[in-house]
Scaffold this motif. Structure first.
Motif, PDB file in Angstrom:
ATOM      1  N   ILE A 120      -1.002  65.199  58.296  1.00  0.00           N
ATOM      2  CA  ILE A 120       0.348  65.757  58.410  1.00  0.00           C
ATOM      3  C   ILE A 120       0.260  67.251  58.128  1.00  0.00           C
ATOM      4  N   LEU A 121       0.597  68.049  59.130  1.00  0.00           N
ATOM      5  CA  LEU A 121       0.540  69.506  59.016  1.00  0.00           C
ATOM      6  C   LEU A 121       1.882  70.034  58.535  1.00  0.00           C
ATOM      7  N   SER A 122       1.862  70.888  57.514  1.00  0.00           N
ATOM      8  CA  SER A 122       3.109  71.448  56.990  1.00  0.00           C
ATOM      9  C   SER A 122       2.914  72.910  56.603  1.00  0.00           C
ATOM     10  N   LEU A 123       4.018  73.607  56.503  1.00  0.00           N
ATOM     11  CA  LEU A 123       4.040  75.003  56.060  1.00  0.00           C
ATOM     12  C   LEU A 123       5.256  75.181  55.168  1.00  0.00           C
ATOM     13  N   ASP A 124       5.021  75.631  53.940  1.00  0.00           N
ATOM     14  CA  ASP A 124       6.101  75.836  52.972  1.00  0.00           C
ATOM     15  C   ASP A 124       6.964  74.588  52.811  1.00  0.00           C
TER      16      ASP A 124
ATOM     17  N   VAL B 286       7.407  69.900  57.447  1.00  0.00           N
ATOM     18  CA  VAL B 286       6.455  69.179  58.286  1.00  0.00           C
ATOM     19  C   VAL B 286       6.511  69.727  59.709  1.00  0.00           C
ATOM     20  N   LEU B 287       5.343  70.120  60.249  1.00  0.00           N
ATOM     21  CA  LEU B 287       5.262  70.711  61.581  1.00  0.00           C
ATOM     22  C   LEU B 287       4.719  69.744  62.627  1.00  0.00           C
TER      23      LEU B 287
ATOM     24  N   HIS C 274      -2.235  79.591  55.136  1.00  0.00           N
ATOM     25  CA  HIS C 274      -0.991  79.289  54.422  1.00  0.00           C
ATOM     26  C   HIS C 274      -0.498  77.870  54.714  1.00  0.00           C
ATOM     27  N   HIS C 275      -1.212  77.128  55.544  1.00  0.00           N
ATOM     28  CA  HIS C 275      -0.793  75.793  55.971  1.00  0.00           C
ATOM     29  C   HIS C 275      -1.480  74.703  55.151  1.00  0.00           C
ATOM     30  N   GLN C 276      -0.849  73.533  55.127  1.00  0.00           N
ATOM     31  CA  GLN C 276      -1.421  72.380  54.442  1.00  0.00           C
ATOM     32  C   GLN C 276      -1.567  71.217  55.429  1.00  0.00           C
TER      33      GLN C 276
ATOM     34  N   SER D 215       8.572  67.624  51.140  1.00  0.00           N
ATOM     35  CA  SER D 215       7.799  68.373  50.146  1.00  0.00           C
ATOM     36  C   SER D 215       7.191  67.420  49.130  1.00  0.00           C
ATOM     37  N   GLY D 216       6.218  67.931  48.384  1.00  0.00           N
ATOM     38  CA  GLY D 216       5.644  67.159  47.288  1.00  0.00           C
ATOM     39  C   GLY D 216       4.614  66.145  47.729  1.00  0.00           C
ATOM     40  N   ALA D 217       4.278  65.256  46.814  1.00  0.00           N
ATOM     41  CA  ALA D 217       3.201  64.293  47.030  1.00  0.00           C
ATOM     42  C   ALA D 217       3.512  63.296  48.132  1.00  0.00           C
TER      43      ALA D 217
END
Length: 247
Positions: free
Chosen positions: A5-9, A12-13, A87-89, A167-169
């Motif tokens: 799962i790609l996310s930024l700040d 979810v993207l 900057h992405h997760q 957001s979060g876990a």
């Protein structure tokens, strides 16, 4: 099957099912997972899937690859790992771990019906005023006279919607709002209820650890009055950011 799962700040993207042996991650268009950001190298990282295991490798990137905040060169991915690239997760989820996590999310954020907190929530939800009725003209009153219902006709279906954690876990986790009342939050911190009615979904504040600490919808406290939710609203409740999406 594992997925990313790609996310930024916290937003979810995209989501990727790991159904190939190799996945490259980077800024250039030829990557399997493209992250178009100057902080990301052209070919930044590589994931290799072998049977039920996934292995992450940094491809000598400029800014490095991090897993759970630690710089790595090679790493065997575990369920729940958060990979930071620029900057992405990218959050790594496997099927078995996701099922266990769903149970944990339910235990953490969804309050069991029948509890004292749920009873307070039900009382609050029942106090939501119905939508105002428009005065009927004489013609309209005539139109409202009882009519025969054709066999097979069904009343209008209740609306459908879901929450997705942003957001979060538990980022990416979804919760179908298919009950008349769903009570969410953490007792002693912040609790709210979402009620499902024919005219939509409404969120109402139930309890907080301190006075005036209301859940936020799109950055605005909801106060003591119930608020009707609209598609793509963002809810912040007990420190967890969730998106409301109509089906």
């Amino acid at each position: 099957m594992a997925r990313l799962i790609l996310s930024l700040d916290g937003q979810v993207l995209a989501e990727y099912n790991m159904n190939k042996e190799r996945y490259t991650i980077g800024r250039l268009p030829d990557n399997d997972i493209r992250i178009d950001n100057p902080a990301v190298s052209g070919h930044h990282s590589l994931i290799i899937n072998i049977l039920n295991d996934s292995f992450l490798e940094d491809l000598n990137s400029t800014n490095g690859t991090y897993v759970n905040g630690k710089l790595i060169k090679k790493h065997a991915l575990q369920h729940g790992d958060v990979v930071t690239i620029g900057h992405h997760q990218l959050r790594y989820i496997d099927t078995q771990g996701a099922e266990e996590e769903e149970d944990e999310f339910e235990k953490t954020m969804v309050i069991t019906p029948g509890s004292a907190v749920a009873a307070v929530a039900a009382k609050k939800a029942s106090s939501i005023a119905p939508a105002p009725k428009t005065p009927l003209t004489t013609g309209a009153m005539a139109a409202r006279r009882p009519q025969l219902v054709a066999p097979g006709d069904q009343p209008a279906a209740l609306p459908q919607a879901k929450l997705q954690v942003l957001s979060g876990a538990f980022a990416g986790r979804e919760l179908e709002l298919n009950k008349a009342l769903t009570t969410l939050g953490r007792p002693g911190v912040q609790v709210a209820a979402i009620t499902r009615r024919a005219d939509g979904f409404f969120i109402v504040h139930v309890d907080s650890g301190k006075p005036g600490d209301y859940p936020l919808v799109n950055g605005t406290p909801i106060g003591e009055q119930a608020r009707k939710l609209r598609d793509n609203d963002v809810i912040l409740l007990a420190g967890v950011k969730m998106g409301f999406f109509e089906s």
